[in-house]
Design a protein around this motif. Structure first.
Motif, mmCIF file in Angstrom:
data_model
loop_
_atom_site.group_PDB
_atom_site.id
_atom_site.type_symbol
_atom_site.label_atom_id
_atom_site.label_comp_id
_atom_site.label_asym_id
_atom_site.label_seq_id
_atom_site.Cartn_x
_atom_site.Cartn_y
_atom_site.Cartn_z
ATOM 1 N N GLU A 175 0.956 -1.010 0.194
ATOM 2 C CA GLU A 175 -0.338 -0.149 0.011
ATOM 3 C C GLU A 175 0.718 1.242 -0.137
ATOM 4 O OE1 GLU A 175 -3.342 -0.175 3.198
ATOM 5 O OE2 GLU A 175 -3.520 1.446 2.797
ATOM 6 N N ILE A 176 0.678 2.338 -0.690
ATOM 7 C CA ILE A 176 1.081 4.054 -0.825
ATOM 8 C C ILE A 176 0.834 4.328 -1.479
ATOM 9 C CG2 ILE A 176 3.669 1.778 -2.097
ATOM 10 C CD1 ILE A 176 2.621 2.772 -4.846
ATOM 11 N N PRO A 177 1.937 5.696 -0.651
ATOM 12 C CA PRO A 177 0.161 6.995 -1.391
ATOM 13 C C PRO A 177 0.305 6.954 -2.391
ATOM 14 C CG PRO A 177 2.840 7.440 0.978
ATOM 15 C CD PRO A 177 2.525 5.718 -0.274
ATOM 16 N N GLU A 178 -0.606 7.723 -2.629
ATOM 17 C CA GLU A 178 -0.944 8.170 -4.047
ATOM 18 C C GLU A 178 -0.115 8.556 -4.667
ATOM 19 O OE1 GLU A 178 -4.456 10.504 -4.588
ATOM 20 O OE2 GLU A 178 -5.662 9.574 -6.231
ATOM 21 N N GLY A 179 0.254 8.439 -5.743
ATOM 22 C CA GLY A 179 0.767 9.897 -6.325
ATOM 23 C C GLY A 179 2.878 8.540 -6.348
ATOM 24 N N SER A 180 2.777 7.921 -5.977
ATOM 25 C CA SER A 180 4.317 7.899 -5.244
ATOM 26 C C SER A 180 4.387 6.555 -6.149
ATOM 27 C CB SER A 180 4.282 7.560 -3.762
ATOM 28 O OG SER A 180 3.092 5.870 -3.775
ATOM 29 N N LEU A 181 3.902 5.228 -7.566
ATOM 30 C CA LEU A 181 4.202 4.799 -7.973
ATOM 31 C C LEU A 181 4.861 4.727 -8.758
ATOM 32 C CD1 LEU A 181 3.450 1.390 -8.421
ATOM 33 C CD2 LEU A 181 2.069 2.215 -9.950
ATOM 34 N N GLU A 182 5.262 6.258 -9.565
ATOM 35 C CA GLU A 182 6.545 6.287 -10.651
ATOM 36 C C GLU A 182 7.509 6.108 -10.176
ATOM 37 O OE1 GLU A 182 6.347 6.479 -14.081
ATOM 38 O OE2 GLU A 182 4.129 5.633 -14.201
ATOM 39 N N PRO A 183 7.957 7.289 -8.741
ATOM 40 C CA PRO A 183 9.150 7.238 -8.205
ATOM 41 C C PRO A 183 9.479 6.164 -7.838
ATOM 42 C CG PRO A 183 7.751 9.094 -7.338
ATOM 43 C CD PRO A 183 6.657 8.019 -8.172
#
Lengths: 328, 193
Positions: B80-88
């Motif tokens: 589970e990751i904060p929204e918007g942090s997939l790319e980094p």
């Protein structure tokens, strides 16, 4: 510029002192308290008038009252700082109407009349070429009206929210800091003179709601009354609830908010991060203004007090003096 | 006397601290199949980037097939990751030599906490929770309660979980109705615009 003042309580005394001590080019020519009054077209000796008030409880001669002052030619601007009546606005409302009808500009710190009858007072002033200004009615010393009117001219205000009641803020601050119960914090606020003997008006959120009504009507030209505000006070907030919020670096504050697009006019205790600019300590007020061009502006300052309220009244007086004759 | 309002850096830099004020925790649940070199300590290059972006690992499946003689290793991970942090995160994997073989469907997870004050237990707490859980679009995820004394109102932090902001708001509408009926005070977070 000649000034008449109705009301010589804590705010009135602060204004008189400011006129006396600062070189503002203002001359106090008439003043009335609840029992007496005096009219001196050549200018009142403020120091001796205040001394007499202190000694006798009366600023002038018994029998001389507001009606005599209003009917006289001794003033250019009326300062109306008599005690507030939130239900009828009287007698202040009548004084303000009378002065405006005579084409005299009015500056007031009195929330009742402005909240109850803004639209018709505004029209009356316009009809007679007079100004009505009320900076001191919302957030004490914070220049919220001047900021919105002049500083943010041309901006659309999309949302306005903040801490509008110093008494509630003090109580919540003390409950969070010291773990006091609501009753203990209220008692402390009373002892320090921050809360009235009957604190209903403050702790039930009514005072904050009245300020929202004034802002809604003045800033957006709405025709709101107190009944249009969704109000929840702080008297049900527990120390445990604040402790639960504090576990996550959050706290609870009484927030008033106006969101015109969603027709929201609400006063309620809210969970808010401790690092938020609206989380101010003790009796301070804070208000955030969201705009289209300027983004968010937050103002923080003292919401009550003799000199602080006088500051707002004086700024209105000088605004009228300096703008007089300049408007189209 | 202490300085009466937050330090200047907080007041000054509103734009940057914006995210911090947003009180709905919006996370994304994502599953990934990763491939890395089969050598000691390599799993750290998967775990560390996730922790650095503030993510939370829900499960790691790490299978070694003895029949296959390969110098690479497959790892399946659910996090589970904060929204918007997939790319980094993907960029960070790349720099560490971890290949991403497959990314599963992303699921949004929104959580909002409110505080309820009143006689929550005596007004049938399981009914209150059931009103949210039975919606099918939101559920009560956590409860934390302080009961100061018998007959005194309790204070409860309730966290509601859903898959979108709209559904969180629908759940809150239901909770507001329940609060009115059962006469408890509901304290909601101040939302940012």
């Amino acid at each position: 510029m000649r000034i008449a003042m109705l009301g010589l309580g804590s705010v009135g005394k602060g204004i008189a002192r400011a006129i006396l001590e600062q070189d503002l080019g203002l001359s106090l020519t008439a003043v009335a308290d609840s029992k007496s009054g005096r009219i001196e077209p050549s200018g009142i000796d403020i120091a001796s008038m205040l001394e007499q008030k202190e000694r006798t409880g009366m600023c002038g001669t018994p029998g001389v009252g507001a009606a005599d002052i209003l009917a006289s030619d001794a003033y250019d601007i009326l300062i109306e700082v008599s005690p507030t009546n939130a239900e009828t606005g009287e007698p202040a409302l009548g004084y303000i109407r009378e002065a405006l009808s005579r084409g005299m500009s009015v500056v007031t710190s009195n929330k009742g009349p402005v909240a109850l009858d803004y639209q018709s007072l505004h029209l009356l002033a316009k009809e007679h070429g007079a100004y009505l200004r009320y900076e001191a009615t919302v957030c004490g010393a914070i220049p919220i009206m001047h900021t919105i009117e002049s500083g943010l001219a041309g901006n659309t205000i999309t949302k306005l929210y903040g801490v509008f009641n110093g008494t509630c803020n003090y109580i919540l601050t003390r409950m969070a800091e010291e773990g006091l119960t609501y009753q203990q914090a209220l008692l402390e606020a009373r002892e320090l003179g921050y809360a009235e003997a009957d604190p209903t008006y403050d702790v039930k959120g009514i005072d904050a709601a009245i300020k929202l009504v004034i802002l809604a009507n003045a800033v957006w030209g709405m025709e709101k009354t107190l009944d249009d505000v969704e109000i929840t006070g702080i008297d049900g907030v527990t120390t445990a609830a604040i402790a639960l919020a504090e576990e996550q670096d959050l706290t609870i504050r009484l927030i008033g908010e106006i969101i015109p697009a969603e027709d929201v006019l609400r006063v309620s205790p809210r969970i808010i991060p401790k690092s938020h600019p609206l989380v101010v300590e003790e009796t301070l007020n804070a208000v955030a203004i969201d705009t289209e061009m300027a983004g968010e502006i937050t103002l923080i300052g003292k919401g009550a007090g003799s000199l602080e309220t006088a500051s707002a009244v004086i700024s209105d007086l000088l605004f009228i003096r300096d703008c007089h004759g300049r408007r189209s | 006397m202490p300085f009466p309002f937050p330090p200047y850096n907080v007041v000054k830099d509103l734009s940057r601290s914006r995210l911090k004020y947003f009180q709905d925790a919006i996370n994304v649940q994502v599953s990934m199949k990763l491939e890395m070199k089969d050598s000691p300590g390599q799993l750290v290059s998967v775990i560390q980037p996730i922790s650095e972006i503030g993510g939370n690992i829900l499960s790691v499946i790490h299978e070694r097939d003895p029949a296959v003689k390969s110098d690479v290793l497959d790892v399946q991970i659910l996090c589970e990751i904060p929204e918007g942090s997939l790319e980094p995160l993907l960029e960070s994997f790349k720099q560490r030599g971890v290949s991403v073989l497959r990314i599963g469907e992303e699921r949004l997870l929104v959580r909002r906490s409110v505080i309820l004050i009143g006689h929550l237990i005596h007004t049938d707490i399981s009914d209150t929770i059931g009103k949210i859980d039975s919606t099918g679009f939101a559920e009560v995820h956590a409860l934390s309660m302080i009961m100061p004394a018998i007959n005194e109102p309790s204070s409860t932090k309730m966290t509601i979980k859903s898959d979108s902001l709209a559904n969180i708001n629908r759940a809150l509408d239901i909770l507001r109705d329940v609060a009115r009926q059962k006469e408890f005070l509901i304290i909601e977070p101040l939302e940012d615009v």
